[in-house]
Design an enzyme around this catalytic site. Structure first.
Site, PDB file in Angstrom:
ATOM      1  CG  MET A  30      -1.917  -1.164   1.155  1.00 37.86           C
ATOM      2  SD  MET A  30      -3.456  -0.829   1.998  1.00 37.86           S
ATOM      3  CE  MET A  30      -2.869  -0.555   3.667  1.00 37.86           C
ATOM      4  N   GLY A  31       2.169   1.082  -0.257  1.00 43.21           N
ATOM      5  CA  GLY A  31       3.044   2.242  -0.382  1.00 43.21           C
ATOM      6  C   GLY A  31       3.480   2.833   0.943  1.00 43.21           C
ATOM      7  N   GLY A  36      11.060  -2.687   5.609  1.00 47.62           N
ATOM      8  CA  GLY A  36      10.322  -3.956   5.596  1.00 47.62           C
ATOM      9  C   GLY A  36       9.886  -4.289   4.176  1.00 47.62           C
ATOM     10  CG  HIS A  37       6.882  -1.871   2.239  1.00 55.42           C
ATOM     11  ND1 HIS A  37       6.781  -0.747   3.043  1.00 55.42           N
ATOM     12  CD2 HIS A  37       5.650  -2.433   2.251  1.00 55.42           C
ATOM     13  CE1 HIS A  37       5.549  -0.638   3.494  1.00 55.42           C
ATOM     14  NE2 HIS A  37       4.835  -1.645   3.040  1.00 55.42           N
ATOM     15  CD  GLN A  61      -6.164  -3.614   2.238  1.00 56.96           C
ATOM     16  OE1 GLN A  61      -6.040  -4.108   1.118  1.00 56.96           O
ATOM     17  NE2 GLN A  61      -5.201  -3.689   3.148  1.00 56.96           N
ATOM     18  CD  GLN A 153      -2.039  -8.936   4.092  1.00 60.80           C
ATOM     19  OE1 GLN A 153      -2.766  -7.964   4.175  1.00 60.80           O
ATOM     20  NE2 GLN A 153      -0.761  -8.841   3.782  1.00 60.80           N
ATOM     21  CG  MET A 184      10.658  -1.002  10.187  1.00 60.69           C
ATOM     22  SD  MET A 184      11.778  -0.764   8.802  1.00 60.69           S
ATOM     23  CE  MET A 184      13.250  -0.366   9.723  1.00 60.69           C
ATOM     24  CB  SER A 185       3.867  -0.515  10.558  1.00 62.52           C
ATOM     25  OG  SER A 185       2.597  -0.059  10.151  1.00 62.52           O
ATOM     26  CB  SER A 186       2.830   2.618   6.108  1.00 60.80           C
ATOM     27  OG  SER A 186       3.434   1.733   5.202  1.00 60.80           O
TER      28      SER A 186
HETATM   29  P1  AMP Z   1       1.459  -2.902   3.463  1.00 58.67           P
HETATM   30  O1  AMP Z   1       2.015  -1.835   2.578  1.00 58.67           O
HETATM   31  O2  AMP Z   1       1.364  -2.521   4.894  1.00 58.67           O
HETATM   32  O3  AMP Z   1       0.167  -3.483   2.905  1.00 58.67           O
HETATM   33  O4  AMP Z   1       2.498  -4.094   3.419  1.00 58.67           O
HETATM   34  C1  AMP Z   1       2.905  -4.666   2.210  1.00 58.67           C
HETATM   35  C2  AMP Z   1       3.650  -5.941   2.500  1.00 58.67           C
HETATM   36  O5  AMP Z   1       4.810  -5.649   3.284  1.00 58.67           O
HETATM   37  C3  AMP Z   1       2.822  -6.964   3.305  1.00 58.67           C
HETATM   38  O6  AMP Z   1       3.057  -8.263   2.803  1.00 58.67           O
HETATM   39  C4  AMP Z   1       3.366  -6.792   4.698  1.00 58.67           C
HETATM   40  O7  AMP Z   1       3.231  -7.953   5.491  1.00 58.67           O
HETATM   41  C5  AMP Z   1       4.816  -6.482   4.422  1.00 58.67           C
HETATM   42  N1  AMP Z   1       5.423  -5.782   5.557  1.00 58.67           N
HETATM   43  C6  AMP Z   1       4.900  -4.731   6.240  1.00 58.67           C
HETATM   44  N2  AMP Z   1       5.703  -4.376   7.264  1.00 58.67           N
HETATM   45  C7  AMP Z   1       6.755  -5.237   7.245  1.00 58.67           C
HETATM   46  C8  AMP Z   1       7.916  -5.409   8.067  1.00 58.67           C
HETATM   47  N3  AMP Z   1       8.148  -4.628   9.123  1.00 58.67           N
HETATM   48  N4  AMP Z   1       8.774  -6.396   7.752  1.00 58.67           N
HETATM   49  C9  AMP Z   1       8.542  -7.207   6.690  1.00 58.67           C
HETATM   50  N5  AMP Z   1       7.462  -7.098   5.874  1.00 58.67           N
HETATM   51  C10 AMP Z   1       6.578  -6.134   6.152  1.00 58.67           C
END
Ligand code: AMP
Length: 283
Positions: A30-31, A36-37, A61, A153, A184-186
């Site tokens: 989702m950018g 992590g990404h 979602q 998920q 890590m998270s957006s």
């Molecule tokens: P999102 O942009 O949050 O939808 O995440 C896109 C992908 O990146 C999903 O498969 C997430 O599980 C993965 N992802 C998100 N955060 C992390 C992280 N800290 N480490 C590894 N993968 C991640």
């Protein structure tokens, strides 16, 4: 890196690579990318020849009271990060490209979509399944990479791939963390300085659960209690759920043994920000 916003052009571009016998790996996102990404892109590069990142903040979602409109977006920065990490194609459609005005299809999975994350976010996984199904159809990828960070998920997508006979290999990539242990998270962008500091307790609590298993505890309710007690030391944290499950079946590990693989899940709020994390433990 080729940036494409149009579905037909994406299909044509990928069809060309497929006709050359190249393996296509898709990384849905989702950018507002972070390390992590990018770790997923690196794994994708090692597993196949053409890496397709998708960037789409999928409205279907998000629940009505969730953060769709304020979800962070920065296409320019994301494009640069993807290009630097060796991504070949960025598919970044807008909403009307993915869902035209007569769009009518729903995808619903039962069971696994109704518990834990699915209980708090009742329409979330149907939206995820729908968009992932579309992305699999658009990219015709041979391999898809998803993060362990969103463990449930992954299990939902795995179920859909089995149920619908998708010819695609799923890979789960490990969680990349901040220095203080926060996954890590957006959405970490929403945390203020105090909240960010306090967030370290989530990883710390998962480790407490893992330590308890190392020390011989073999019952989910005892592990959950230890993790909850640890989280409750923080005044800023409100727990949504803590669960100790069998890795493969996603069922509560009411009683487990030394040959089992277990996952501990945490979902909580720090202030108004909802965070999830987990840890896989080989007992
Ligand atoms: P999102 O942009 O949050 O939808 O995440 C896109 C992908 O990146 C999903 O498969 C997430 O599980 C993965 N992802 C998100 N955060 C992390 C992280 N800290 N480490 C590894 N993968 C991640």
């Amino acid at each position: 890196m080729k940036i494409i916003t149009n579905i037909e052009e994406t299909q044509k571009t990928i069809a060309h690579f497929k006709s050359e016998g190249k393996t296509i790996v898709v990384v849905p996102t989702m950018g507002f990318l972070h390390e992590g990404h990018i770790s997923l892109i690196r794994i994708a590069k090692a597993k196949g020849e053409i890496v397709v990142a998708t960037l789409f903040v999928n409205p279907k979602q998000f629940g009505p009271s969730e953060d769709f409109s304020r979800y962070p977006r920065d296409l320019q920065r994301d494009s640069k990060m993807l290009e630097d990490s060796g991504c070949d194609i960025l598919f970044a459609p807008d909403s009307s490209e993915m869902y035209d005005e007569n769009f009518s299809t729903k995808v619903t999975l039962s069971g696994i979509t109704e518990i834990y994350e699915g209980k708090t976010r009742p329409t979330h996984y149907d939206g995820v399944a729908l968009v992932v199904l579309k992305l699999f159809n658009i990219t015709k990828a041979d391999i898809a990479i998803f993060g362990q960070k969103d463990y449930q998920q992954f299990m939902v997508i795995k179920r859909m791939v089995i149920d619908l006979n998708f010819d695609i290999k799923l890979i789960m990539a490990p969680i990349i963390r901040e220095e203080n242990g926060l996954a890590m998270s957006s959405r970490n962008k929403y945390l203020n300085t105090d909240e960010f500091q306090e967030s370290a307790i989530i990883f710390h609590s998962l480790k407490k659960g893992a330590d308890a298993i190392k020390n011989g505890i073999r019952k989910s309710d005892e592990i959950n209690k230890i993790v909850i007690n640890s989280l409750e030391k923080s005044k800023l944290i409100k727990i949504d759920y803590v669960a100790t499950l069998f890795h493969e079946t996603f069922l509560p590990a009411i009683s487990f043994s030394s040959s089992d693989r277990i996952v501990i899940l945490i979902a909580c709020w720090i202030g108004s920000t909802r965070l999830i994390d987990n840890m896989i433990i080989d007992v």
